[in-house]
Motif scaffolding. Structure first.
Motif, PDB file in Angstrom:
ATOM      1  N   LEU A 176      27.810  49.683  38.645  1.00 12.76           N
ATOM      2  CA  LEU A 176      27.845  48.316  38.179  1.00 12.76           C
ATOM      3  C   LEU A 176      28.775  47.459  39.067  1.00 12.76           C
ATOM      4  N   TRP A 177      28.432  46.302  39.656  1.00 12.35           N
ATOM      5  CA  TRP A 177      29.399  45.421  40.405  1.00 12.35           C
ATOM      6  C   TRP A 177      29.171  44.033  39.867  1.00 12.35           C
ATOM      7  N   THR A 178      30.302  43.372  40.244  1.00  6.94           N
ATOM      8  CA  THR A 178      30.272  41.868  40.309  1.00  6.94           C
ATOM      9  C   THR A 178      30.646  41.450  41.792  1.00  6.94           C
ATOM     10  N   VAL A 179      30.240  40.268  42.087  1.00 10.63           N
ATOM     11  CA  VAL A 179      30.574  39.962  43.552  1.00 10.63           C
ATOM     12  C   VAL A 179      31.807  39.608  43.863  1.00 10.63           C
ATOM     13  N   ASP A 180      32.739  39.348  42.905  1.00 14.27           N
ATOM     14  CA  ASP A 180      34.165  39.023  43.010  1.00 14.27           C
ATOM     15  C   ASP A 180      35.060  40.315  42.986  1.00 14.27           C
ATOM     16  N   ARG A 181      34.528  41.306  42.675  1.00 13.94           N
ATOM     17  CA  ARG A 181      35.628  42.482  42.630  1.00 13.94           C
ATOM     18  C   ARG A 181      35.302  43.410  43.671  1.00 13.94           C
ATOM     19  N   PRO A 182      36.353  44.000  44.278  1.00 14.41           N
ATOM     20  CA  PRO A 182      36.220  44.982  45.609  1.00 14.41           C
ATOM     21  C   PRO A 182      35.749  46.344  45.002  1.00 14.41           C
ATOM     22  N   THR A 183      35.683  46.501  43.881  1.00 14.22           N
ATOM     23  CA  THR A 183      35.519  47.825  43.341  1.00 14.22           C
ATOM     24  C   THR A 183      34.196  47.842  42.342  1.00 14.22           C
ATOM     25  N   SER A 184      33.623  48.834  42.086  1.00 14.66           N
ATOM     26  CA  SER A 184      32.701  48.736  41.159  1.00 14.66           C
ATOM     27  C   SER A 184      33.214  48.780  39.531  1.00 14.66           C
ATOM     28  N   VAL A 185      32.345  48.097  38.542  1.00 12.73           N
ATOM     29  CA  VAL A 185      32.945  47.855  37.342  1.00 12.73           C
ATOM     30  C   VAL A 185      32.776  49.443  36.445  1.00 12.73           C
ATOM     31  N   GLU A 200      31.391  26.274  36.923  1.00 16.24           N
ATOM     32  CA  GLU A 200      30.690  27.524  37.103  1.00 16.24           C
ATOM     33  C   GLU A 200      31.607  28.612  37.678  1.00 16.24           C
ATOM     34  N   ASP A 201      32.424  28.245  38.785  1.00 16.27           N
ATOM     35  CA  ASP A 201      33.304  29.217  39.371  1.00 16.27           C
ATOM     36  C   ASP A 201      34.105  29.864  38.420  1.00 16.27           C
ATOM     37  N   GLU A 202      34.871  29.079  37.806  1.00 22.90           N
ATOM     38  CA  GLU A 202      35.671  29.733  36.705  1.00 22.90           C
ATOM     39  C   GLU A 202      35.205  30.698  35.742  1.00 22.90           C
ATOM     40  N   ILE A 203      34.006  30.194  35.548  1.00 28.72           N
ATOM     41  CA  ILE A 203      33.360  31.155  34.506  1.00 28.72           C
ATOM     42  C   ILE A 203      33.055  32.583  35.260  1.00 28.72           C
ATOM     43  N   LYS A 204      32.347  32.322  36.063  1.00 30.59           N
ATOM     44  CA  LYS A 204      32.087  33.620  37.057  1.00 30.59           C
ATOM     45  C   LYS A 204      33.087  34.544  37.168  1.00 30.59           C
ATOM     46  N   ALA A 205      34.229  33.865  37.576  1.00 28.97           N
ATOM     47  CA  ALA A 205      35.365  34.720  38.291  1.00 28.97           C
ATOM     48  C   ALA A 205      36.095  35.279  37.154  1.00 28.97           C
TER      49      ALA A 205
END
Lengths: 317, 505
Positions: A133-142, B404-409
Motif C-alpha cells: 500500500l502506497w501514497t503518492v507523497d511518501r517515498p516508502t510503502s505504508v 485539497e493538497d493539504e488534506i492529501k498530504a
C-alpha cells in the motif's frame, strides 16, 4: 474504430478518470520476457476517429500494468517488471519523468490499482507474494500484506469501502483484506488453478469476479463464499483480465489467451452477451471507461490497442 | 469488528517493526471512520468481508491428521497453510489445527505437551494390553484379543501415529502366536497323541484287552485335545484376519495421505523449477505454470508453429477444451524463439540500456487541476441520500478545491471533510455550472495540431486553460460579480504564463 500500433507487446490499458478521451497503455518488449518497456498516453481525438500519442515514457524493463491517479489528473502509476513502481506526471516532458521511482518489491510488480473512494492511496501486487500500500507523497510503502504462498497477480480496491481490497494469486486463492486489520479477513479458495485477475462489482459491493487459468470466470458473494453465484465458461484458454462495468450492474468484460474479449451478463442463464475477436495474439488488457458509457479498450501481444463502442466492430473503419 | 486470533508467524515475518506502529496509528486515526461507517451500512454491524462462521471441528481434526504426518512435518509452514487454505479451511480453523499439533513454534509447545503426555499414556496402555493378552493362546484369551484390536481402532482415530506402533506390535504378536502354535504346540499335541496311541497299542499288545476303557479314554482325550488345538488355530486365524483388516485400513489411509502429499510435492517441484533459473530468464511464471499443469493433467497440445492464419483458424474452430482443465495456449513463434534464446543465456539484440530513474527525485507533485468526478455508481447513491444537503456540499466543494493538497498530504487515514448525513463517503459534486460556455469549453479542450504530436507543453497549456476557466467559475460563484472577470482573467493569464515558465526552467 481507432487503432494504435505500439512498438512493443501490449500488457495493460486504462482509461483516464478525468478526461473522456484519454487512455494509457503499458507495453513490454519481447513479450515481457526480457527487454525494455514503454508507457503510452493516447488521446482519442473526436474529429477523425484516430488514436494519437500525447506522450510516451521509456523504461528499462517491461511495464505490466498502469493506474491513473484519482486525485491528480496528470499522474500515472506504472508497475514495472524490475520490481519498481514508477510515478509519471503526464503534464511534464519525458526528460523530466518519472517523478518518483519506488523500489521495494523484490520481484516483478504485476498490477497497480488506485483507490477510487479515498483517492489518496494505491496498491501494487507482485510476484514476490506481497501486496503493498502506497501514497503518492511518501517515498516508502505504508503497509505490506504478505500471506499468499505464490505470485499475486492482481489486487483491486472495493468501489465502496475505502479500506477493503481483494487480491488474486497463483496459490489459487482470493483473499479479502482490510487495511485496518493485520492480516486477510477472508480466504476464498476460488479455483483449482491459478487466479490471474479479480474485480469488484461496482453496484453490489459484495460481489467479486475471479478469472483463472482454468478458463472460467467465477462470481462470488462474500456473504456466502463457499459456492460461487455464477461460473462463466466460454473462453478457450486462460482468462487474463476481468472488469465489471462502471455503468451496468450485471455486465462484465474479460480478455483471454484465446485472443478474444468477451462481455458477460452473469445474472442470465446464457451469460455470454458479446464476443470480439479482433486481436491476433493473446488479448492481455481490457478496460471499460468510467466517463463514457459503453466505451471499451483492449490491447494484446499483437501490439495493437483498440478503442470501440460496445456493440460495434472494433476493426470497423 | 473482525475477530482476529493472534496473527500467525508467517504473516508478520516479513513486516519490519515500524509497520506495527503505523497500523496502530492507522487504527486510532481511522477509529472515527470505522464505527460510523459500520453502523450506517445496510449490512449487519460486523464487517461483511470477514468470515463469521463458527469453527468446524471435523475440518480441524482432518487438518490435525494432515499436519501430524511425518512427511508433512518436514515441509515449510507456508506450504502446509496454503494446502489447508485450498481445501477451504478458514484462518481460525488452520490456526487451531496448528495449535493442536506439536509443532516447533514455541507458542504451540506448551499446550501440545499436555496433549502429548495424554496420548503417550493411552498408547502405552494399548501396548501393554496387547502383548499380555496375545501371549495367552487360549480360547478364552482369544475373545479379549479380538476386543483389543477394536479398541485400538477406536483410539487410532485420534492418535494414529501411536496406533501404528500398537497395530504393528499386535500384528507381530499375533503372527508370532500363530507361528508358535502351528510349529510347536500342535506338533507336541500330535506327538503326545501318537505316544498315547502307541502306548495304548503297546499296552494293548502287552496287556489284555480288558482295558479298552483306557484306550477309549485316551482316544477321547486325544480328540478333545485336537478339538482344543483346532479351536486355538481358529482363534489365531481370526486374530490374523483382524490384523489383515487393520493393515488394509491403514494402507488405505496411507494411500490417501500419499495422494495429498503428491499434490504438495508437485506444487513444490513446480515452484522450485520456477525459482531455479535466474531473474533474467525466469519471467515465465504464467506460461510455465500452464505447462506444468498441462503435464500433470496429461493433456498435451503442441505449441503453434507460427502466426500463420491457418493456425489461428485451427485454434478457433476446434471446440474449446472442457472447462476446468487448463490447456496451454499456443504461443507465437517469436515468443518461443525468445524464450529459447533467454534460456540459452543469450540476450535478445533489440534491448537498449535505458536509465529510467527520476531525474529530479524531489520533483514536486503537481497541483490537481481538475476536481475528481463522482463515479457513476456513487451518483445514484448520493442523489438518494443527500437531497437536503446540497448547501453544505457546496461549501465542501470549495474547501476541497482550495485545500485539497493539504488534506492529501496529511497522514494516511485522516479525513477531515465528510458530509455528515450520507451513508458512505461520497466525493463532492463538481461545482455548479454558472457559465454554460465555460462548461462547453471544459468538455471540448482546444484542438491541437492534427499532424504533429502534441507535446506535453501543449498539454500543460490545455490543462491549465481548462483549470483557469474552472477557477474563474468558482471565483464568480464566490464573489458574485461578473465585472471582475476581466480583471481577474488578465491577472490569471499572466500568472499562468509565469507558472509555465517556471516548470520549464
Amino acid at each position: 474504430m481507432p487503432v494504435f500500433k505500439t512498438p512493443f507487446n501490449g500488457y495493460s490499458v486504462k482509461f483516464s478518470p478525468f478526461y473522456e478521451s484519454r487512455l494509457a497503455v503499458a507495453t513490454a518488449q519481447n513479450f515481457g520476457i526480457l527487454g525494455n518497456g514503454r508507457v503510452h498516453v493516447l488521446d482519442l481525438s473526436p474529429a477523425a476517429p484516430a488514436l494519437t500519442e500525447l506522450v510516451a515514457f521509456d523504461t528499462a524493463d517491461g511495464v505490466y500494468d498502469l493506474a491513473w491517479s484519482e486525485s491528480h489528473d496528470s499522474l500515472l502509476i506504472a508497475a514495472v517488471a524490475d520490481g519498481s513502481v514508477k510515478i509519471y506526471d503526464t503534464a511534464l516532458p519525458p526528460t523530466a519523468n518519472p517523478i518518483r521511482s519506488l523500489h521495494e518489491h523484490t520481484r516483478e510488480v504485476h498490477s497497480a490499482d488506485y483507490n477510487p473512494t479515498r483517492r489518496d492511496s494505491f496498491i501494487t501486487s507482485s510476484w514476490d507474494d506481497t501486496v503493498k500500500l502506497w501514497t503518492v507523497d511518501r517515498p516508502t510503502s505504508v503497509r505490506t500484506f504478505k500471506e499468499h504462498a505464490y505470485c499475486v497477480y492482481n489486487a483491486t480496491w472495493n468501489p465502496r469501502h475505502s479500506d477493503v481490497f481483494c487480491s488474486a494469486s497463483g496459490d489459487c486463492t482470493l483473499r479479502i483484506w482490510d487495511v485496518r486489520e493485520m492480516g486477510s479477513t477472508m480466504i476464498i479458495p476460488a479455483h483449482e488453478f491459478e487466479i490471474l485477475a479479480c474485480d469488484w462489482n461496482k453496484y453490489d459491493d459484495c460481489l467479486i469476479a475471479s478469472a483463472s487459468v482454468d478458463k472460467s470466470i467465477k462470481i462470488w458473494d462474500v456473504r456466502n463464499y463457499r459456492v460461487p453465484i455464477a461460473v462463466l465458461n466460454g473462453h478457450g484458454y486462460a482468462v487474463r483480465k476481468v472488469k465489471f462495468s462502471p455503468h451496468k450492474r450485471n455486465l462484465l468484460a474479460s480478455c483471454s489467451y484465446d485472443m478474444t474479449v468477451c462481455l458477460w451478463d452473469f445474472m442470465v442463464e446464457d451469460a455470454l452477451v458479446g464476443r470480439y475477436d479482433h486481436h491476433t495474439e493473446f488479448a492481455v488488457g481490457v478496460d471499460m471507461s468510467v466517463l463514457v458509457e459503453g466505451l471499451l479498450a483492449s490491447t494484446g501481444w499483437d501490439e495493437l490497442v483498440y478503442v470501440w463502442q460496445q456493440g460495434m466492430d472494433p476493426r470497423a473503419v | 469488528m473482525a475477530t482476529q486470533s493472534p496473527p500467525s508467524p508467517s504473516s508478520t515475518a516479513g513486516n519490519p517493526p515500524t509497520l506495527a506502529a503505523e497500523t496502530s496509528q492507522q487504527a486510532t486515526g481511522v477509529q472515527q471512520d470505522g464505527p460510523p461507517e459500520a453502523a450506517e451500512q445496510p449490512i449487519s454491524s460486523p464487517s461483511v468481508f470477514v468470515n463469521s462462521e463458527p469453527m468446524r471441528e471435523e475440518q480441524v481434526q482432518n487438518a490435525v491428521k494432515f499436519l501430524s504426518h511425518p512427511k508433512v512435518r518436514g515441509s515449510p509452514v507456508i506450504y502446509r497453510r496454503s494446502f489447508l487454505e485450498k481445501k477451504g479451511l478458514t484462518k481460525e480453523e488452520i490456526d487451531e489445527a496448528f495449535r493442536r499439533v506439536p509443532d516447533p513454534p514455541p507458542s504451540a509447545q506448551a499446550t501440545s505437551a499436555n496433549q502429548d503426555g495424554q496420548v503417550k499414556s493411552s498408547s502405552s496402555n494399548i501396548q501393554s494390553q496387547a502383548p499380555t493378552q496375545a501371549l495367552q493362546p487360549q480360547p478364552a484369551g482369544a475373545a479379549p484379543t479380538a476386543v483389543s484390536p477394536a479398541s485400538t481402532m477406536m483410539m487410532s482415530r485420534f492418535h494414529w501415529y501411536h496406533a501404528v506402533l500398537a497395530v504393528g506390535l499386535l500384528a507381530a504378536s499375533g503372527a508370532g502366536t500363530a507361528v508358535f502354535i502351528k510349529k510347536s504346540l500342535i506338533p507336541r499335541l500330535k506327538s503326545w497323541i501318537r505316544k498315547v496311541v502307541l502306548e495304548e497299542e503297546d499296552d494293548s499288545e502287552n496287556k489284555s484287552i480288558a482295558k479298552p476303557s483306557l484306550a477309549e479314554e485316551a482316544a477321547a482325550a486325544a480328540k478333545a485335545a485336537a478339538a482344543a488345538a483346532s479351536d486355538v488355530a481358529k482363534a489365531s486365524q481370526e486374530l490374523l484376519n483382524s490384523k489383515n483388516e487393520e493393515r488394509r485400513y491403514f494402507s488405505e489411509l496411507m494411500n490417501l495421505l500419499d495422494v495429498q502429499l503428491q499434490e504438495m510435492k508437485s506444487m513444490s517441484n513446480s515452484i522450485r523449477k520456477l525459482e531455479g533459473p535466474s531473474n533474467n530468464s525466469g519471467r515465465t511464471s504464467l506460461v510455465n505454470q500452464e505447462d506444468h499443469r498441462d503435464s500433470v493433467t496429461g493433456v498435451k497440445q503442441p505449441y503453434a508453429n507460427g502466426k500463420a492464419d491457418f493456425d489461428m483458424q485451427s485454434v478457433r474452430s476446434s471446440s474449446p477444451p472442457a472447462p476446468g482443465e487448463p490447456s496451454v495456449a499456443p504461443h507465437p513463434k517469436s515468443y518461443m524463439e525468445i524464450m529459447a534464446m533467454v534460456q540459452r543465456g543469450e540476450k535478445p539484440p533489440n534491448i537498449r540500456d535505458i536509465n529510467d530513474l527520476p531525474p529530479n527525485p524531489n520533483q514536486q507533485l503537481p497541483n490537481p487541476r481538475l476536481a475528481p468526478k463522482a463515479k457513476p455508481w456513487e451518483v445514484g447513491q448520493a442523489q438518494i441520500a443527500s437531497g437536503q444537503v446540497i448547501q453544505s456540499q457546496r461549501k465542501n466543494v470549495k474547501i476541497t478545491e482550495v485545500g485539497e493538497d493539504e488534506i492529501k498530504a496529511g497522514p494516511y487515514g485522516v479525513r477531515t471533510n465528510e458530509p455528515p448525513v450520507q451513508r458512505t463517503w461520497v466525493p463532492p459534486q463538481p461545482p455548479p455550472v454558472v457559465m454554460p460556455e465555460a462548461a462547453e469549453a471544459i468538455r471540448r479542450p482546444k484542438p491541437s495540431g492534427p499532424t504533429e504530436q502534441s507535446t506535453s507543453h501543449q498539454l500543460a497549456s490545455q490543462a491549465s486553460e481548462v483549470a483557469d476557466e474552472l477557477q474563474r467559475i468558482t471565483k464568480i460563484s464566490e464573489v458574485g460579480g461578473i465585472e471582475e472577470i476581466k480583471g481577474n482573467g488578465s491577472v490569471q493569464n499572466s500568472s499562468e504564463i509565469q507558472e509555465e515558465q517556471e516548470t520549464h526552467a
